[in-house]
Scaffold this motif. Structure first.
Motif, PDB file in Angstrom:
ATOM      1  N   ALA A  59       0.867  -1.189   0.000  1.00 51.73           N
ATOM      2  CA  ALA A  59       0.000   0.000   0.000  1.00 51.73           C
ATOM      3  C   ALA A  59       0.900   1.234   0.000  1.00 51.73           C
ATOM      4  O   ALA A  59       2.053   1.183   0.412  1.00 51.73           O
ATOM      5  CB  ALA A  59      -0.895  -0.001   1.228  1.00 51.73           C
ATOM      6  N   CYS A  60       0.346   2.368  -0.455  1.00 57.36           N
ATOM      7  CA  CYS A  60       1.145   3.596  -0.472  1.00 57.36           C
ATOM      8  C   CYS A  60       1.240   4.154   0.949  1.00 57.36           C
ATOM      9  O   CYS A  60       0.409   3.844   1.799  1.00 57.36           O
ATOM     10  CB  CYS A  60       0.482   4.612  -1.386  1.00 57.36           C
ATOM     11  N   ALA A  61       2.234   4.983   1.175  1.00 58.88           N
ATOM     12  CA  ALA A  61       2.444   5.526   2.512  1.00 58.88           C
ATOM     13  C   ALA A  61       1.224   6.279   3.063  1.00 58.88           C
ATOM     14  O   ALA A  61       0.881   6.112   4.227  1.00 58.88           O
ATOM     15  CB  ALA A  61       3.680   6.413   2.516  1.00 58.88           C
ATOM     16  N   PRO A 118      -2.493  17.097  -1.166  1.00 63.07           N
ATOM     17  CA  PRO A 118      -2.349  17.862   0.074  1.00 63.07           C
ATOM     18  C   PRO A 118      -1.916  16.990   1.249  1.00 63.07           C
ATOM     19  O   PRO A 118      -1.176  17.457   2.112  1.00 63.07           O
ATOM     20  CB  PRO A 118      -3.748  18.449   0.299  1.00 63.07           C
ATOM     21  N   TYR A 119      -2.370  15.718   1.252  1.00 59.36           N
ATOM     22  CA  TYR A 119      -2.030  14.867   2.396  1.00 59.36           C
ATOM     23  C   TYR A 119      -0.587  14.375   2.330  1.00 59.36           C
ATOM     24  O   TYR A 119      -0.130  13.707   3.236  1.00 59.36           O
ATOM     25  CB  TYR A 119      -3.002  13.692   2.520  1.00 59.36           C
ATOM     26  N   ILE A 120       0.092  14.691   1.245  1.00 58.32           N
ATOM     27  CA  ILE A 120       1.534  14.406   1.198  1.00 58.32           C
ATOM     28  C   ILE A 120       2.298  15.698   1.451  1.00 58.32           C
ATOM     29  O   ILE A 120       3.106  15.788   2.373  1.00 58.32           O
ATOM     30  CB  ILE A 120       1.936  13.823  -0.170  1.00 58.32           C
ATOM     31  N   SER A 132       5.042   4.073  -4.866  1.00 55.61           N
ATOM     32  CA  SER A 132       4.040   3.126  -5.364  1.00 55.61           C
ATOM     33  C   SER A 132       2.636   3.715  -5.495  1.00 55.61           C
ATOM     34  O   SER A 132       1.661   2.976  -5.570  1.00 55.61           O
ATOM     35  CB  SER A 132       3.987   1.836  -4.540  1.00 55.61           C
ATOM     36  N   CYS A 133       2.521   5.038  -5.535  1.00 51.42           N
ATOM     37  CA  CYS A 133       1.198   5.648  -5.771  1.00 51.42           C
ATOM     38  C   CYS A 133       0.768   5.361  -7.201  1.00 51.42           C
ATOM     39  O   CYS A 133       1.515   5.616  -8.137  1.00 51.42           O
ATOM     40  CB  CYS A 133       1.230   7.148  -5.527  1.00 51.42           C
ATOM     41  N   GLY A 134      -0.430   4.844  -7.354  1.00 48.99           N
ATOM     42  CA  GLY A 134      -0.924   4.509  -8.683  1.00 48.99           C
ATOM     43  C   GLY A 134      -1.153   5.717  -9.571  1.00 48.99           C
ATOM     44  O   GLY A 134      -0.516   5.851 -10.619  1.00 48.99           O
TER      45      GLY A 134
HETATM   46  S1  SF4 Z   1      -3.698   8.806  -4.880  1.00 51.63           S
HETATM   47 FE1  SF4 Z   1      -1.749   7.724  -4.581  1.00 51.63          FE
HETATM   48  S2  SF4 Z   1      -1.085   8.354  -2.572  1.00 51.63           S
HETATM   49 FE2  SF4 Z   1      -3.239   8.851  -2.684  1.00 51.63          FE
HETATM   50  S3  SF4 Z   1      -4.291   7.067  -1.830  1.00 51.63           S
HETATM   51 FE3  SF4 Z   1      -4.195   6.773  -4.049  1.00 51.63          FE
HETATM   52  S4  SF4 Z   1      -2.350   5.558  -4.402  1.00 51.63           S
HETATM   53 FE4  SF4 Z   1      -2.198   6.427  -2.326  1.00 51.63          FE
END
Ligand code: SF4
Lengths: 368, 363
Positions: free
Chosen positions: A53-55, A185-187, A261-263
């Motif tokens: 899963a992504c961070a 924004p959440y990153i 690994s964000c899609g």
């Molecule tokens: S947009 Fe990217 S970072 Fe955000 S929840 Fe989906 S996979 Fe994770």
């Protein structure tokens, strides 16, 4: 005794909190937020989430679990679509189910669906239904929903961003180089996840613009630059804000902050990489973060990028600033970083600098 | 116009044939190889999923072979695959290739665009077009039918290798058949042949194969998982076949007939919303396999595939609740055959042991 509702401070929190908070306040319910992301929260998330899963998802799970031990119910709305028919990343769509399946001692989850594709009044309807399910009468739920929506509109709608860490330095005189830091924004605005990227650049003297500094109208003006819109809410905002910043010459360089690994970002990032180069000719840096990315590595890369931008900008403004060698500037800038917080003073002395970046600041103001 | 398209298992020759019938030159895509994946990995974004990388590599190979038009499918999200052609087009152009990209969007909501795309590359009279499409559909249907049989018979065949050889023959013959009637005759003949293959009399372990559509359908993208399981004497049931999928997603949807949403209700207690791709199916099928007495389920997940990650987070709970072992195989350019085989063997061992404990004779 009234119900205590937990709201995880992750993912959609960053843009939707005024809506939720105000709504629950109007209903007279007590809300507990999970607070800033900490090592403890990250560790919890890493333990329960699947490894690939992504961070941001892992961190969300951490926040949810943190709340599980402290509140009666946890609010994890199922954000499906909010604007323009775009949906959220599929991980948002399955979020309540993922949390339910992976965290063992989860209290009840409120997973109200927000899907505004079907009809415009869906927001109101969803809120009213939510209010009623929490025991409010129809009239009360309705009035609270109306007030919350109004409040959210005033706060900035989907462009809202809570800046509760500290006010963004205006960096009026120290701004030499403006960098667009684009990403979800959440990153970008979670200092833990982004390794404090924005602060870092600002304290190094750069001026930073993020997606939230670009207005909804400005973002919409970029709709036509895509012949097929992206499917996802935050991705569209990010890509179009970046286009806007580059098209209108508002930034000297662009940093794309994305999660390992964000899609969706595989697509957004590649488009930005290609277009920044071939279409806009703006220097581009992609920074990938994850739940244990080292601050040091990211800092080095950002610094190198900034140095490059300064040198580039300088090269163009040589006549105006003959007495300042680029290297000397880099030196002094790095010197300042060590005395963090006092970074502006030394540069403020350089009046020449101000004049060279005046035009840019002017443009920048229109955005912010 | 020299057309090319994504490689997809046994279906590829059929599509080549269709495009030829529509009056075009075709550059048939080669079977994805190490080079294909290397090319794709080199130019695709790092976190793109395996299917995107394989397709990108395939396009580079076929463009080098002289193709100048690519036909591929689109989509409406939220799975990324719907945006692939745009991104691939951008990447390929930045590499200096010149070509036209035709994206076949699903009929729902894109009817005009679909017709426009069709108009652009149909060069034959309508009657011929109709004939070509009907024959192609029948071919696909027979290939699916025969492959289903092959999966069932291969684990039990007495003379090893019979089914694989028959399957290959069948595809070649079906491909050659010209008319509707010919296809039907050839198809029926091979179904008969398959039913005559000599088989052992035992009840094999049964495994369901679920996951993202491309890696499920394309054997070279999943290390021939099904064939390898079959060789271990295990019956593997593939949950997705192209004809079923097209039927549900293209035709019925366009006509606004809601296909049986049974799978959705199966997924319900665990996943309450569509998450794109095959995420919902993955959960629903697992429930279904558990209820119909399968021994285990294998999920094929391209690394970073969003819907499958959602499903993967939920599967352990399904597995625990219903008592069916589930193994997720994550596939990317770094996955190696040896590792996959080891994991398959371990999984099959586990299933055999479970069967033994439950009192039946192991397969
Ligand atoms: S947009 Fe990217 S970072 Fe955000 S929840 Fe989906 S996979 Fe994770």
């Amino acid at each position: 005794m009234s119900l205590v509702i937990g709201i995880p401070k992750a993912l959609h929190y960053y843009t939707f909190i005024p809506l939720w908070e105000r709504f629950f306040y109007e209903l007279g319910l007590k809300v507990v937020e999970s607070g800033a992301t900490t090592k403890e929260i990250v560790d919890m998330g890493v333990r329960t989430a699947v490894t690939d899963a992504c961070a941001p998802i892992k961190i969300f799970q951490g926040h949810a679990e943190w709340l599980a031990q402290r509140t009666d119910v946890v609010f994890i709305p199922r954000m499906v679509s909010f604007e323009g028919g775009y949906v959220f990343c599929p991980k948002f769509l399955g979020l309540p189910d993922m949390v339910r399946a992976t965290i063992d001692k989860m209290p009840p989850i409120i997973d109200t669906v927000f899907d505004l594709r079907k009809r415009p009044a869906a927001l109101l309807r969803s809120l009213v239904r939510l209010g009623r399910s929490l025991g409010a009468g129809q009239a009360k739920a309705f009035a609270s929903a109306i007030r919350a929506i109004k409040h959210f509109k005033q706060a900035g709608w989907t462009g809202y961003l809570r800046r509760d860490s500290k006010p963004r330095p205006q960096a009026r005189s120290s701004a030499q180089v403006t960098i667009g830091v684009v990403g979800y924004p959440y990153i970008v605005h979670d200092p833990f996840l982004s390794c404090g990227m924005v602060d870092l650049l600002e304290s190094a003297g750069a001026r930073v613009l993020t997606v939230e500094d670009v207005s909804a109208k400005q973002i919409r003006s970029e709709d036509k630059s895509l012949d097929k819109q992206l499917f996802w809410h935050y991705s569209n905002r990010t890509l179009k804000a970046a286009y806007y910043l580059m098209r209108h010459n508002l930034v000297d360089g662009l940093v794309h902050a994305s999660a390992f690994s964000c899609g969706p970002d595989a697509i957004v990032g590649k488009i930005l990489e290609l277009d920044s180069k071939y279409e806009f000719d703006v220097p581009f840096l992609s920074v990938t973060v994850d739940e244990h990315s080292g601050r040091a590595g990211i800092m080095t890369r950002l610094e190198a990028f900034l140095d490059m931008l300064i040198r580039k900008k300088y090269a163009g403004a040589k006549q105006q600033l003959p007495e300042l060698a680029p290297d000397g500037l880099v030196e002094s800038r790095q010197g300042q970083r060590r005395i963090a917080g006092a970074s502006q003073t030394a540069l403020d002395g350089h009046d020449e600098f101000e004049s060279s970046s005046d035009a840019m600041r002017e443009q920048g103001r229109q955005v912010s | 116009m020299r057309i090319t398209f994504p490689y997809m298992g046994y279906y590829s020759p059929v599509f080549s044939n269709l495009f030829r019938k529509l009056g075009h030159d075709v550059v048939p895509p080669p079977k994805p190889s190490k080079r294909t994946l290397d090319l794709g990995t080199k130019y695709a974004p790092e976190f793109a999923c395996l299917p995107l990388k394989i397709l990108l590599g395939t396009y580079i190979e076929t463009l080098e072979m002289g193709a100048d038009a690519i036909v591929s499918s689109g989509g409406v999200g939220p799975c990324r695959a719907g945006y692939y052609t745009r991104l691939q087009e951008k990447i390929l152009r930045s590499l200096g290739y010149d070509f036209t990209m035709y994206t076949v969007e699903p009929p729902k909501g894109h009817m005009m665009q679909l017709l426009k795309t069709l108009r652009a590359f149909v060069r034959v009279p309508v009657t011929k077009l109709f004939d070509a499409i009907v024959t192609t559909c029948l071919k696909l249907w027979y290939i699916d039918e025969i492959e289903r049989l092959c999966h069932k018979i291969r684990p039990l065949e007495v003379k090893k290798g019979t089914s694989t050889r028959l399957m290959e023959q069948a595809v070649a013959e079906i491909d050659k058949a010209e008319s509707y009637g010919d296809v039907r005759d050839v198809g029926r003949a091979f179904i008969k042949k398959f039913n005559e293959v000599e088989v052992e009399d035992r009840d094999p372990l049964k495994v369901g194969i679920i996951g993202e559509i491309y890696v499920v359908l394309e054997p070279s993208a999943n290390f021939e998982v099904i064939e390898n399981l079959n060789k271990m004497g295990v019956y593997a049931h593939r949950s997705i076949f192209l004809t079923d999928w097209v039927k549900e997603n293209a035709f019925l949807d366009a006509l606004r007939i809601q296909p049986e949403k049974e799978i959705r209700s199966q997924a319900k207690p665990y996943l309450n919303h569509a998450v794109g791709g095959h995420g919902e199916n993955t959960i629903g099928e697992t429930v279904r396999y558990a209820k119909s007495g399968y021994d285990g389920v294998i999920q094929l997940v391209p690394f970073t595939c969003i819907p499958e990650i959602v499903a993967r987070s939920i599967l352990p709970r399904v597995s625990r609740d219903l008592g069916i072992p589930v193994m997720s195989l994550i596939l990317d350019e770094q996955t190696g055959l040896a590792g996959v085989l080891t994991r398959l063997e371990a999984f099959v061992d586990l299933l055999a042991r479970r069967r033994m404990q439950s009192g039946e004779l192991p397969a």
